[in-house]
Design an enzyme around this catalytic site. Structure first.
Site, PDB file in Angstrom:
ATOM      1  N   LEU A  77       3.262   4.352  -6.909  1.00 27.16           N
ATOM      2  CA  LEU A  77       3.105   4.505  -5.880  1.00 27.16           C
ATOM      3  C   LEU A  77       2.491   5.648  -4.586  1.00 27.16           C
ATOM      4  CD1 LEU A  77       6.530   2.546  -5.346  1.00 27.16           C
ATOM      5  CD2 LEU A  77       4.931   1.548  -5.180  1.00 27.16           C
ATOM      6  N   HIS A  78       2.255   5.440  -3.058  1.00 23.42           N
ATOM      7  CA  HIS A  78       1.674   6.335  -2.579  1.00 23.42           C
ATOM      8  C   HIS A  78       1.417   6.532  -0.702  1.00 23.42           C
ATOM      9  CE1 HIS A  78      -1.247   3.474  -1.406  1.00 23.42           C
ATOM     10  NE2 HIS A  78      -2.065   3.747  -2.824  1.00 23.42           N
ATOM     11  N   HIS A 125       1.700   2.020   0.218  1.00 20.46           N
ATOM     12  CA  HIS A 125       2.979   1.514  -0.293  1.00 20.46           C
ATOM     13  C   HIS A 125       3.976   1.936   0.588  1.00 20.46           C
ATOM     14  CE1 HIS A 125       0.689   1.411  -4.328  1.00 20.46           C
ATOM     15  NE2 HIS A 125       0.664   0.730  -3.622  1.00 20.46           N
ATOM     16  N   LYS A 133      -5.703  -3.912   2.976  1.00 20.21           N
ATOM     17  CA  LYS A 133      -6.948  -3.036   2.482  1.00 20.21           C
ATOM     18  C   LYS A 133      -7.524  -3.793   0.598  1.00 20.21           C
ATOM     19  CE  LYS A 133      -7.765   0.626  -1.173  1.00 20.21           C
ATOM     20  NZ  LYS A 133      -7.411  -0.229  -2.473  1.00 20.21           N
ATOM     21  N   ASP A 134      -6.363  -4.948   0.842  1.00 21.27           N
ATOM     22  CA  ASP A 134      -6.660  -6.220   0.050  1.00 21.27           C
ATOM     23  C   ASP A 134      -7.184  -6.959   0.750  1.00 21.27           C
ATOM     24  OD1 ASP A 134      -6.947  -4.370  -3.210  1.00 21.27           O
ATOM     25  OD2 ASP A 134      -4.829  -3.764  -1.866  1.00 21.27           O
ATOM     26  N   ARG A 176      -6.478   4.721  -7.077  1.00 17.20           N
ATOM     27  CA  ARG A 176      -7.822   5.109  -7.469  1.00 17.20           C
ATOM     28  C   ARG A 176      -7.816   6.532  -7.437  1.00 17.20           C
ATOM     29  NH1 ARG A 176     -10.545  -0.168  -9.675  1.00 17.20           N
ATOM     30  NH2 ARG A 176      -9.229  -1.095 -10.039  1.00 17.20           N
ATOM     31  N   SER A 214      -5.534   5.304  -2.025  1.00 19.52           N
ATOM     32  CA  SER A 214      -5.468   4.005  -3.251  1.00 19.52           C
ATOM     33  C   SER A 214      -5.099   5.718  -4.262  1.00 19.52           C
ATOM     34  CB  SER A 214      -6.993   3.393  -2.964  1.00 19.52           C
ATOM     35  OG  SER A 214      -7.167   2.957  -4.805  1.00 19.52           O
ATOM     36  N   GLN A 218      -6.929  -9.971  -1.294  1.00 20.94           N
ATOM     37  CA  GLN A 218      -6.043 -10.170  -1.665  1.00 20.94           C
ATOM     38  C   GLN A 218      -4.749 -11.037  -0.428  1.00 20.94           C
ATOM     39  OE1 GLN A 218      -3.658  -8.486  -3.977  1.00 20.94           O
ATOM     40  NE2 GLN A 218      -2.223  -7.093  -3.057  1.00 20.94           N
TER      41      GLN A 218
HETATM   42  O1  PAF Z   1      -1.907  -5.542  -4.797  1.00 20.41           O
HETATM   43  C1  PAF Z   1      -1.180  -5.289  -5.929  1.00 20.41           C
HETATM   44  O2  PAF Z   1      -0.453  -3.450  -6.252  1.00 20.41           O
HETATM   45  C2  PAF Z   1      -0.473  -6.454  -6.660  1.00 20.41           C
HETATM   46  O3  PAF Z   1      -1.897  -6.762  -7.349  1.00 20.41           O
HETATM   47  C3  PAF Z   1       0.927  -7.598  -6.567  1.00 20.41           C
HETATM   48  C4  PAF Z   1       0.370  -7.599  -5.151  1.00 20.41           C
HETATM   49  C5  PAF Z   1       1.634  -6.196  -6.974  1.00 20.41           C
HETATM   50  C6  PAF Z   1       0.569  -8.215  -7.504  1.00 20.41           C
HETATM   51  O4  PAF Z   1       0.775  -7.754  -8.952  1.00 20.41           O
END
Ligand code: PAF
Length: 256
Positions: free
Chosen positions: A37-38, A41, A152-153, A190, A188, A156
């Site tokens: 986590l950063h 989150h 950011k995602d 990363r 991120s 998703q």
């Molecule tokens: O974004 C993420 O960290 C992951 O893709 C998630 C949504 C927790 C699913 O594993």
């Protein structure tokens, strides 16, 4: 409810708590994560904290969304640090083992056949099937009123919205703005893999995305700045892109 949270390491322990009196007649916010986590989150759990009576955080490194076993093996597992960071904002943490979440050996899974094959999905086959499957499992277990995802995602986020619509889930998907470092680079897990020089070069990524007149000029400008471009696409009022810096893949998107 503030103060110490409940940590659930098994699905059985979680389900027992979820059925219990503490969850009756209260609103539940949910932040799914893979740990490491950063501040990005933290912004999600903080918002969930403001908008719900209980906040559930899941920490689960989901094996099915990794197309490269080496990437899965080196993914940071930092549960104690994660609990220290998010603990003040959450009431419950769900951190199960993969064997339990995938007791069926991934025999049953969600497949999306359109958006999931493009952009991130084009270079990571099966990635979004893994994401959508685990998100569906977690939403069924947690049964939250609201689930929080970072913009950011973006891809998703869009796919999770589609999942909730398609399977008639009653959870509201809440999109939260990308948290950025002072120089504009999106946070991120990363980023820590970059050298100082790589980190400085990566900061040009959002600046170029914002400044270019179209996706093609953005791609050209990124390449000129020494950033290895995977894709740049303009769609639905956003410019989305992925690049590699020192072998580290970074994604971002900005409103047009
Ligand atoms: O974004 C993420 O960290 C992951 O893709 C998630 C949504 C927790 C699913 O594993």
């Amino acid at each position: 409810m503030n103060g110490p949270f409940h940590l659930h390491r098994t699905v059985a322990s979680w389900r027992q708590a979820r059925r219990g009196a503490g969850f009756q007649g209260v609103s539940v916010g949910f932040v799914p994560t893979m740990g490491a986590l950063h501040a990005g989150h933290v912004a999600l759990v903080e918002r969930a904290r403001r908008e719900n009576d209980r906040v559930v955080l899941s920490v689960f490194v989901n094996p099915t969304q990794f197309d490269d076993p080496a990437d899965l093996a080196r993914y940071p597992r930092t549960l104690s640090a994660d609990l220290a960071l998010a603990g003040p904002f959450v009431t419950d943490v769900l951190a199960p083992e993969a064997d339990e979440l995938y007791a069926d050996g991934y025999r049953f899974h969600v497949t999306e056949r359109d958006l999931s094959r493009e952009m991130e999905g084009a270079s990571r086959p099966g990635h979004f099937d893994g994401v959508l499957t685990v998100v569906l499992k977690l939403l069924n277990l947690v049964q939250p009123d609201r689930v929080y995802f970072g913009e950011k995602d973006w891809q998703q986020l869009e796919l999770v919205r589609g999942l909730c619509r398609s399977f008639f889930l009653s959870t509201e998907v809440v999109a939260c703005p990308t948290v950025r470092d002072r120089d504009g680079l999106a946070l991120s897990s990363r980023n820590v893999r970059l050298s100082e020089a790589g980190r400085a070069r990566a900061a040009l990524f959002p600046t170029i995305l914002r400044g270019a007149v179209d996706a093609l000029s953005a791609a050209r400008a990124l390449a000129k700045a020494g950033l290895d471009v995977d894709y740049v696409t303009d769609r639905s009022g956003r410019r989305l892109a992925a690049i590699r810096v020192e072998g580290v893949r970074l994604i971002d998107n900005v409103p047009l």
